[in-house]
Each structure stands twice: as structure tokens, then as C-alpha cells.
Motif scaffolding. Structure first.
Motif, PDB file in Angstrom:
ATOM      1  N   GLN A   1     -52.052  -3.987  -8.605  1.00 39.94           N
ATOM      2  CA  GLN A   1     -51.172  -4.776  -9.651  1.00 39.94           C
ATOM      3  C   GLN A   1     -49.813  -4.779 -10.470  1.00 39.94           C
ATOM      4  O   GLN A   1     -49.395  -5.477 -10.575  1.00 39.94           O
ATOM      5  CB  GLN A   1     -52.287  -5.384 -10.127  1.00 39.94           C
ATOM      6  CG  GLN A   1     -53.647  -6.265  -8.954  1.00 39.94           C
ATOM      7  CD  GLN A   1     -54.414  -6.752  -9.458  1.00 39.94           C
ATOM      8  OE1 GLN A   1     -54.495  -6.840 -10.903  1.00 39.94           O
ATOM      9  NE2 GLN A   1     -55.806  -7.353  -8.986  1.00 39.94           N
TER      10      GLN A   1
ATOM     11  N   HIS B   1     -46.748  -4.429  -9.212  1.00 39.74           N
ATOM     12  CA  HIS B   1     -46.446  -5.117  -8.683  1.00 39.74           C
ATOM     13  C   HIS B   1     -46.164  -6.039  -9.689  1.00 39.74           C
ATOM     14  O   HIS B   1     -44.649  -6.323  -9.673  1.00 39.74           O
ATOM     15  CB  HIS B   1     -47.320  -6.140  -7.820  1.00 39.74           C
ATOM     16  CG  HIS B   1     -46.460  -7.314  -8.050  1.00 39.74           C
ATOM     17  ND1 HIS B   1     -45.610  -7.959  -7.111  1.00 39.74           N
ATOM     18  CD2 HIS B   1     -47.436  -9.099  -8.456  1.00 39.74           C
ATOM     19  CE1 HIS B   1     -45.577  -8.976  -6.629  1.00 39.74           C
ATOM     20  NE2 HIS B   1     -45.894  -9.465  -7.310  1.00 39.74           N
TER      21      HIS B   1
ATOM     22  N   LYS C   1     -41.790  -6.948 -10.835  1.00 35.04           N
ATOM     23  CA  LYS C   1     -41.122  -7.588 -11.532  1.00 35.04           C
ATOM     24  C   LYS C   1     -40.585  -8.178 -12.603  1.00 35.04           C
ATOM     25  O   LYS C   1     -39.572  -8.381 -12.772  1.00 35.04           O
ATOM     26  CB  LYS C   1     -42.825  -8.883 -11.505  1.00 35.04           C
ATOM     27  CG  LYS C   1     -42.393 -10.287 -11.123  1.00 35.04           C
ATOM     28  CD  LYS C   1     -43.376 -11.669 -11.681  1.00 35.04           C
ATOM     29  CE  LYS C   1     -43.248 -12.746 -11.630  1.00 35.04           C
ATOM     30  NZ  LYS C   1     -43.904 -13.417 -11.884  1.00 35.04           N
TER      31      LYS C   1
END
Length: 421
Positions: free
Chosen positions: A352, A355, A359
Motif C-alpha cells: 500500500q 502504491h 501515486k
């Protein structure tokens, strides 16, 4: 010899002697045909020796010569007194002979002694003669009895040998009469010393054996002799024998005690005592075996109980070990499960974060690109943001009022709500 008139024939390979009336002699070798007139003819005898023989020729003047075979000779009566054929002396590897040889003239003759060892074939010379040994020999009717001067020989055996001998009529200190049976092992290790020290080493050995056994037996009672008879196997109990052997070149390597024989009355008493002693010994051994059997039974029972207790303890230890192993296995499975869950959560969280970071990095790169293009990022961000459905504003009260209290204004859509605090 015979008188003959006329012709006589001497064949090939033969020889004859012819005597005339005046006693004169002449030799005739064959093949030949001769005429006899008032003469006597005598055919000569041939003596032949093979490779393993030799001739002993004694001349009429007293000389003696030996001729080694193979050879042959006619006995001429005018020259030879006798001619004899003798076998050569053959020696094996473990045999030897003693040869004497005289040197010098007839007035001063010295004699030398020589040893000749086998394996060899020996032909003695005319000035040599062999030493003849004359020892004690075995009685043909009793191998444990020896007869003086019954063994005559010229060849010495140098290998170890042995003989049996019984020392008869030996009395103990309590006047018991016994016979001691022995076996003596001996060998010759110095022939010259033996010849110089003794004429009959076997007789000397027998005499010393008798003296030592007599001394050993006379200092003991019959019972003591029976108990200590095994000591006769020790050479230390034969001082006379060992002393004689050192001086005579004979080595006695071992004396074996083969047993004894006592008079019937003494033996009967001894046998009776042995029977009683044996009976008591058997009774004692029987009782001893009974006690040992009881001790073994008790010891076996004690060991059996100890093994049973040990078996129970081992079973409890095994059960505890099994339970401990099972608990350790359960805890290990739980710990492994917790570890796997934690690793999985950490992996999810890390994914997470990765990610989100990716992002955010993408957004920052997008904004950087926009800024490089001259775009107002603040306005762009506001435009990109979603319009809120409701806005709540908190505004402070009016100034100049005594003890002003704050007012909270909630702007919800198009209507305003004021709340005084």
C-alpha cells in the motif's frame, strides 16, 4: 694258482701274474695268448669302487692308501697285501663326524682333530680315522631303561633330541618309595667341548638327573612330594644337570615330569586319603554351589525389581517427553502462523505504501510538468478539487461589546445558521 703247460689266454680287461721255477713273477695284460713252460699262472682279482665308494689298499711294505671312486684296481700279490671296497661317509644337514689326522714322520707324529659337518660325502684319507662314540643306549625291551656302552656310532646328530627315563627307588623323607618318570630334551651345541669333557654325555645326564631328583624327593614327605611334583618341570630344580651341561657342551632345554609311581601300600593309603579329601571337597563344593545359587536367585530378583522400576521411570519419562514434544510442536505451529500473518500484513502495508508513494510521485511529477508549463497550480488544484455539499464557517463575534461571546456560523448550502457561544 695252478701249474700249466702249453698255451694260456688272458682275455681283454683281465690281468694275470705268471711265476717261473725260480719264483720270479711277471704281469700279463689281456688280451693275450701266452705259452707256459714249467710256469704257474694266476688270474688277478679286480676291485671296483663307484662314485659313492673308495678303495683301501694296503701294500706289502706296510703303506696304506685310499683311492676315491670311481676307480678299479687289480690286486697284485707281489705289491698288495689287501684291497677293500668301502662306502663313502654320507652326512646329512644335521650330522657331523669327528676326524683325527696324524702329521709328521714316524718318530714325531702329531694328531689333530677336525669336525666335518654335513651335507657332505666324505672319503677319509689314509692318515685319518674317525672318532667312535660309545654312549648309553636304550634297552630294546624298555624304552625308559638305558644300558651302558650299548650305543656305538660315528655320526653325531646335531638336531634337538629327547629320551625317556625313569628314576627308580627314590625315597621320601617319610621313607616312601617312589618312581619318577621324566622326559629330557637336549641338544649338542659345542662338539669340541663335549669330546673334551665327557665320553658319554647321555650317561652324565642320567647321573645328574638321578642326583637332582633324589635331592628333591629326599627333602619332602610323600604328601609334600605329591603336591610339589609339578615343580620337577622347572630346570631350576636340577642344579647338577645345569652345571654339567655348561661344562660339557650339551644344552638341556627342558625336563618334562611325566608322573610318578609309588609302592602299592603307600599308593593305597594315599588313594584312600584322596578319596576322603575328594568327598569332603565335593561336599564343600556342593554346599558352596547351593549358597551361590541362592545368592544368584536373590540377586536376580533384586535386579528384576530394579529393572521393573527403571522401566516405569523410563515410561513416565517417555510420556513426559512426548507431551513436551507435542506442546513444543503446537507452540511452534502457532508461532509460525503468527509470523506468517505478520509477514503478510507487513507485505500488504508495504505494498500500500509503495502504491501511495508511486501515486504521489506521479502526482508531483504531473504538477512539476504543469508548473513548467506556467499553469497556476493553486487554481488548478482548486478546480480539480470536488465542490463540497456543505461549508461550515466559524466567525468570531463583533468587537466593542462588553464580554463578547463568540458566534459560530454554520453555512449549509444557501442558508446560514448563527450559533452564539
Amino acid at each position: 694258482m695252478k701249474k700249466k703247460y702249453g698255451y694260456a689266454i688272458v682275455n681283454s680287461g683281465e690281468k694275470a701274474i705268471v711265476y717261473n721255477l725260480e719264483g720270479q713273477a711277471r704281469l700279463v695284460d689281456g688280451p693275450q695268448r701266452i705259452f707256459l713252460w714249467r710256469e704257474k699262472i694266476e688270474m688277478l682279482k679286480r676291485f671296483t669302487a663307484s662314485q659313492s665308494e673308495y678303495l683301501i689298499v694296503k701294500f706289502r711294505d706296510g703303506r696304506v692308501e685310499h683311492f676315491n671312486g670311481p676307480c678299479s684296481m687289480f690286486r697284485v700279490p707281489t705289491l698288495h697285501d689287501t684291497i677293500r671296497v668301502r662306502k663313502a661317509i654320507t652326512l646329512d644337514a644335521h650330522e657331523a663326524i669327528v676326524v683325527y689326522r696324524h702329521n709328521g714322520d714316524a718318530s714325531e707324529r702329531t694328531v689333530e682333530r677336525h669336525l666335518i659337518y654335513g651335507p657332505k660325502m666324505v672319503v677319509p684319507k689314509s692318515n685319518e680315522w674317525l672318532h667312535t662314540f660309545c654312549w648309553h643306549g636304550v634297552d630294546p625291551e624298555n624304552k625308559t631303561r638305558y644300558i651302558a656302552a650299548s650305543n656305538k656310532f660315528t655320526k653325531l646328530r646335531l638336531v634337538p633330541d629327547q629320551f625317556y627315563y625313569n628314576v627308580d627307588e627314590i625315597r621320601t623323607s617319610d621313607n616312601g618309595l617312589v618312581r619318577v618318570k621324566l622326559m629330557i630334551f637336549h641338544e649338542i651345541h659345542d662338539v669340541n667341548a663335549m669330546i673334551s669333557a665327557t665320553d658319554d654325555p647321555i650317561g652324565d645326564i642320567i647321573s645328574c638327573i638321578c642326583a637332582d631328583v633324589t635331592s628333591f624327593t629326599a627333602s619332602r614327605t610323600y604328601a609334600d612330594f605329591v603336591e610339589s611334583s609339578a615343580e620337577l618341570n622347572d630346570l631350576g630344580n636340577y642344579p647338577h644337570l645345569t652345571t654339567m651341561c655348561k661344562a660339557s657342551g650339551i644344552r638341556v632345554t627342558k625336563v618334562v615330569f611325566r608322573g610318578y609311581f609309588a609302592a602299592p601300600t603307600i599308593q593305597s593309603c594315599h588313594d584312600e586319603a584322596i578319596d576322603k579329601r575328594t568327598g569332603l571337597q565335593l561336599k564343600f563344593e556342593k554346599e558352596q554351589q547351593s549358597q551361590e545359587m541362592q545368592d544368584r536367585e536373590l540377586s536376580s530378583e533384586r535386579e528384576r525389581i530394579a529393572r521393573a522400576h527403571q522401566l516405569e521411570i523410563d515410561q513416565l519419562k517417555q510420556k513426559q517427553k512426548l507431551e513436551s514434544t507435542q506442546e513444543k510442536h503446537r507452540l511452534a505451529l502457532e508461532a509460525r502462523k503468527e509470523t506468517d500473518d505478520l509477514e503478510r500484513k507487513n507485505a500488504d502495508r508495504a505494498a500500500q505504501l509503495a502504491h501511495a508513494k508511486a501515486k504521489m510521485d506521479h502526482t508531483i511529477a504531473h504538477y512539476e510538468q504543469l508548473r513548467s508549463l506556467g499553469v497556476d497550480l493553486t487554481q488548478y488544484i482548486l478546480n480539480e478539487a470536488a465542490i463540497p455539499e456543505k461549508v461550515t464557517k466559524i466567525v468570531s463575534g463583533k468587537e466593542g461589546r462588553a464580554n463578547p461571546s463568540p458566534n459560530i456560523h454554520f453555512h449549509m448550502g444557501s442558508s446560514n445558521h448563527n450559533v452564539a457561544l
